[in-house]
Scaffold this motif. Structure first.
Motif, PDB file in Angstrom:
ATOM      1  N   GLN A  36       0.837  -1.200   0.000  1.00  0.00           N
ATOM      2  CA  GLN A  36       0.000   0.000   0.000  1.00  0.00           C
ATOM      3  C   GLN A  36       0.880   1.261   0.000  1.00  0.00           C
ATOM      4  N   VAL A  37       0.354   2.330  -0.578  1.00  0.00           N
ATOM      5  CA  VAL A  37       0.949   3.649  -0.405  1.00  0.00           C
ATOM      6  C   VAL A  37      -0.124   4.583   0.126  1.00  0.00           C
ATOM      7  N   LYS A  38       0.326   5.550   0.908  1.00  0.00           N
ATOM      8  CA  LYS A  38      -0.571   6.573   1.444  1.00  0.00           C
ATOM      9  C   LYS A  38      -0.279   7.867   0.702  1.00  0.00           C
ATOM     10  N   VAL A  39      -1.323   8.439   0.112  1.00  0.00           N
ATOM     11  CA  VAL A  39      -1.220   9.643  -0.702  1.00  0.00           C
ATOM     12  C   VAL A  39      -1.623  10.854   0.136  1.00  0.00           C
ATOM     13  N   ASP A  40      -0.830  11.904   0.046  1.00  0.00           N
ATOM     14  CA  ASP A  40      -1.138  13.151   0.745  1.00  0.00           C
ATOM     15  C   ASP A  40      -2.386  13.765   0.108  1.00  0.00           C
ATOM     16  N   PRO A  41      -3.486  13.880   0.860  1.00  0.00           N
ATOM     17  CA  PRO A  41      -4.712  14.421   0.277  1.00  0.00           C
ATOM     18  C   PRO A  41      -4.588  15.903  -0.094  1.00  0.00           C
ATOM     19  N   ASN A  42      -3.565  16.583   0.427  1.00  0.00           N
ATOM     20  CA  ASN A  42      -3.349  17.999   0.131  1.00  0.00           C
ATOM     21  C   ASN A  42      -2.339  18.200  -0.989  1.00  0.00           C
ATOM     22  N   SER A  43      -2.201  17.213  -1.839  1.00  0.00           N
ATOM     23  CA  SER A  43      -1.278  17.298  -2.975  1.00  0.00           C
ATOM     24  C   SER A  43      -2.088  17.206  -4.266  1.00  0.00           C
ATOM     25  N   TYR A  44      -1.429  17.511  -5.378  1.00  0.00           N
ATOM     26  CA  TYR A  44      -2.102  17.317  -6.663  1.00  0.00           C
ATOM     27  C   TYR A  44      -2.466  15.845  -6.832  1.00  0.00           C
ATOM     28  N   LEU A  45      -1.531  14.961  -6.514  1.00  0.00           N
ATOM     29  CA  LEU A  45      -1.791  13.522  -6.629  1.00  0.00           C
ATOM     30  C   LEU A  45      -3.022  13.141  -5.808  1.00  0.00           C
ATOM     31  N   GLY A  46      -3.182  13.793  -4.655  1.00  0.00           N
ATOM     32  CA  GLY A  46      -4.325  13.530  -3.791  1.00  0.00           C
ATOM     33  C   GLY A  46      -5.655  13.956  -4.387  1.00  0.00           C
ATOM     34  N   THR A  47      -5.616  14.781  -5.441  1.00  0.00           N
ATOM     35  CA  THR A  47      -6.866  15.173  -6.103  1.00  0.00           C
ATOM     36  C   THR A  47      -7.311  14.146  -7.132  1.00  0.00           C
ATOM     37  N   ILE A  48      -6.407  13.249  -7.519  1.00  0.00           N
ATOM     38  CA  ILE A  48      -6.773  12.256  -8.544  1.00  0.00           C
ATOM     39  C   ILE A  48      -6.724  10.811  -8.048  1.00  0.00           C
ATOM     40  N   LEU A  49      -6.126  10.590  -6.874  1.00  0.00           N
ATOM     41  CA  LEU A  49      -6.035   9.239  -6.311  1.00  0.00           C
ATOM     42  C   LEU A  49      -6.603   9.219  -4.901  1.00  0.00           C
TER      43      LEU A  49
END
Length: 149
Positions: A58-71
């Motif tokens: 698993q990876v945890k994505v920073d919800p406050n990042s651009y990546l966090g807007t698409i994943l």
């Protein structure tokens, strides 16, 4: 590295995958661990011995990042690498990490730079994983927007 620098100069969209993320980090002055064994506390299996179209951790994505807007905030990924980021390059921010703290994605802190980079391989999982496909759809959309500007 010259291609990365030229793409950044032109502000063209980039999706760095695995070594592409590592090279982006080096372009920004960061360093790499040449092998996972150099980083204390790494326990996830980052060099899988199952087919690449299967996920392994698993990876945890920073919800406050651009990546966090698409994943989503957490997602399963495949893993085919033995090198990892040691020191993060200047102006980069880690936007996803594995449970053992290995940096799995980076973005520029400069909103004018149009790239995301990931350590996993969505090209191997996109047929069965919509999150992998989203990364490519996003790259196409960013390229389309760039072409219109």
């Amino acid at each position: 590295m010259a291609l990365i620098e030229e793409m950044m100069t032109r502000k063209k969209p980039i999706l760095g995958v695995c070594r592409g993320m590592q090279l982006l980090n080096v372009v920004f002055g960061g360093t790499l661990h040449q092998d996972l064994s150099e980083r204390e506390g790494t326990y996830e299996k980052h060099e899988q011995d199952i087919p690449a179209d299967q996920t392994i951790h698993q990876v945890k994505v920073d919800p406050n990042s651009y990546l966090g807007t698409i994943l989503p905030e957490e997602l399963p990924v495949n893993s085919l690498h033995h090198q990892i980021i040691n020191e993060l390059g200047e102006g980069l921010r880690a936007t996803a990490v594995s449970e053992d703290g290995v940096i799995e994605a980076v973005e520029s802190e400069d909103p004018n730079q149009n790239f995301i980079a990931i350590q996993w391989h969505p090209e191997s999982t996109h047929a069965a994983d919509t999150h992998s496909l989203v990364l490519f759809e996003d790259l196409v959309e960013r390229a389309r927007k760039h072409a219109l500007n």
